[in-house]
Design an enzyme around this catalytic site. Structure first.
Site, PDB file in Angstrom:
ATOM      1  CG  ASP A   1      37.837  22.231  24.942  1.00 15.99           C
ATOM      2  OD1 ASP A   1      38.390  21.237  24.432  1.00 15.99           O
ATOM      3  OD2 ASP A   1      37.352  22.207  26.083  1.00 15.99           O
TER       4      ASP A   1
ATOM      5  N   PRO B   1      13.679  33.300  33.555  1.00 14.13           N
ATOM      6  CG  PRO B   1      13.863  35.168  34.934  1.00 14.13           C
ATOM      7  CD  PRO B   1      12.961  34.509  33.943  1.00 14.13           C
TER       8      PRO B   1
END
Lengths: 138, 138, 138, 138
Positions: free
Chosen positions: A16, A59
């Site tokens: 970033d 999941p």
């Protein structure tokens, strides 16, 4: 229980404006690490063991991470993953990300073994004995 | 032909260590812009018009972009999209990304209208007249 | 303490082959939500309050999430965020993601207020009184 | 001119609800491939050659791709990259992505060699002779 290690090379686009890995990307790395660990345990690629065990996926139900040291473009980090717990239809994983051999992140996750029901929805299913044995192996 | 405009707010995580939008993310924005344009033309959400027209999707076959000015965290940019061409089973889109009202990126894409065949694979299908009419409208 | 709510529209590219949001993307949404909450509290955009308070950022030191219901392409979810704790140089945030008004994910995070030192490195700094007051406001 | 090849293993999170790689991610792969090619040509990591040549980066000014075959989770694809042109302060790259040895995507990009000016902005700069020689080598 079963454990696995893999290397990740930090790419420019993983980082970033602060010049360090954008932390959501670590969860992407950890997801890859769990897939790689189970593929190693089951000795086949995830796209094959999903079919092999007749499941819809694994999941995530709970995950978290503690960030101790940042990593940057060009770092090659190691992710050590291990199964830490097996429930009836779920299992827990611990990931340790090491940079230059030192712990940089500790993460944990809990995943569920799910099958697709006749209605198209998913529901948890018991971990098969074969899976239990392979993931439980030291 | 049909056109549409939307705003995108650049987020911290869209940007790279150079402090500007990591360019692959622009293609994500343009993909969202095409989905939004067709949803406006068809007056329903993409997940509904996929069903409505019985298609498997509108996969990209060719795209490109020319980057003139960078954008950064906090910028709110506008993406103006328009249908530029309709073939038998494909269509072309042009996107113009404006920053402070000035052209910052020009992009183009060509997509195919595809249906799923009996074998599970996908194949192109003619643009229905209804689609042709809605996308062709000024 | 301070709280904020925002909507997120789930995009096609946010979802994985299971057709649901790829969970690392939720951390991206939560990062955006924290930035939006602080921008609301400080009444200026994050890129301005970083300068205004002379800080290098608010890096994440600990985060986690519990996933209760999945979301899919086209869902518009709400993220309710609130400051839950303020330490000397850190603060905690709780995010609740609601789908159709029902809790779908609960997440927490702990972030540090950091300044850049003369050596180019970063170090934690006390939360200024002005920040403490704005984030502490009901 | 200089060329390079690398493998990319497609991850679950690289793919979309259609089960294939979400196309913006290919641009991420190609960006990594260009970085890897130049790192091979310069015999040092990108974070080092940015410093070594005193440049701010190699921003993209034009890119495009033609998608012929999709790839999916578990595929290991090869990206063959080559320098196709060198201008005064820019260079062009061609990427060919192969799946099972067959061309699946062709992409091109044009990048500029930029330095940071005294005002903090960036401006293009001539490709140094050393770079020209290394990238021009067969």
């Amino acid at each position: 229980m079963f454990s696995h290690s893999m290397k990740v090379q930090i790419q420019f686009g993983d980082c970033d404006p602060a010049g360090i890995v954008y932390y959501p990307n670590y969860f992407r790395f950890f997801d890859n690490a769990t897939a790689a660990m189970l593929s190693a345990a089951f000795a086949m690629h995830k796209r094959n063991w999903l079919d092999h065990f007749g499941i819809a996926g694994i999941p995530m139900v709970d995950t978290g991470a503690r960030f101790v040291k940042p990593s940057s473009f060009g770092d090659v980090v190691e992710i050590r993953s291990e199964i830490t717990e097996m429930g009836r239809s779920s299992f827990a994983v611990k990931h340790t990300l090491l940079k230059d051999g030192e712990m940089a992140i500790e993460a944990h996750e809990k995943r569920v073994w799910v099958v697709r029901g006749a209605d198209g929805g998913i529901r948890s299913a018991p971990l098969p004995d074969a899976v239990r044995k392979l993931l439980g192996a030291a």
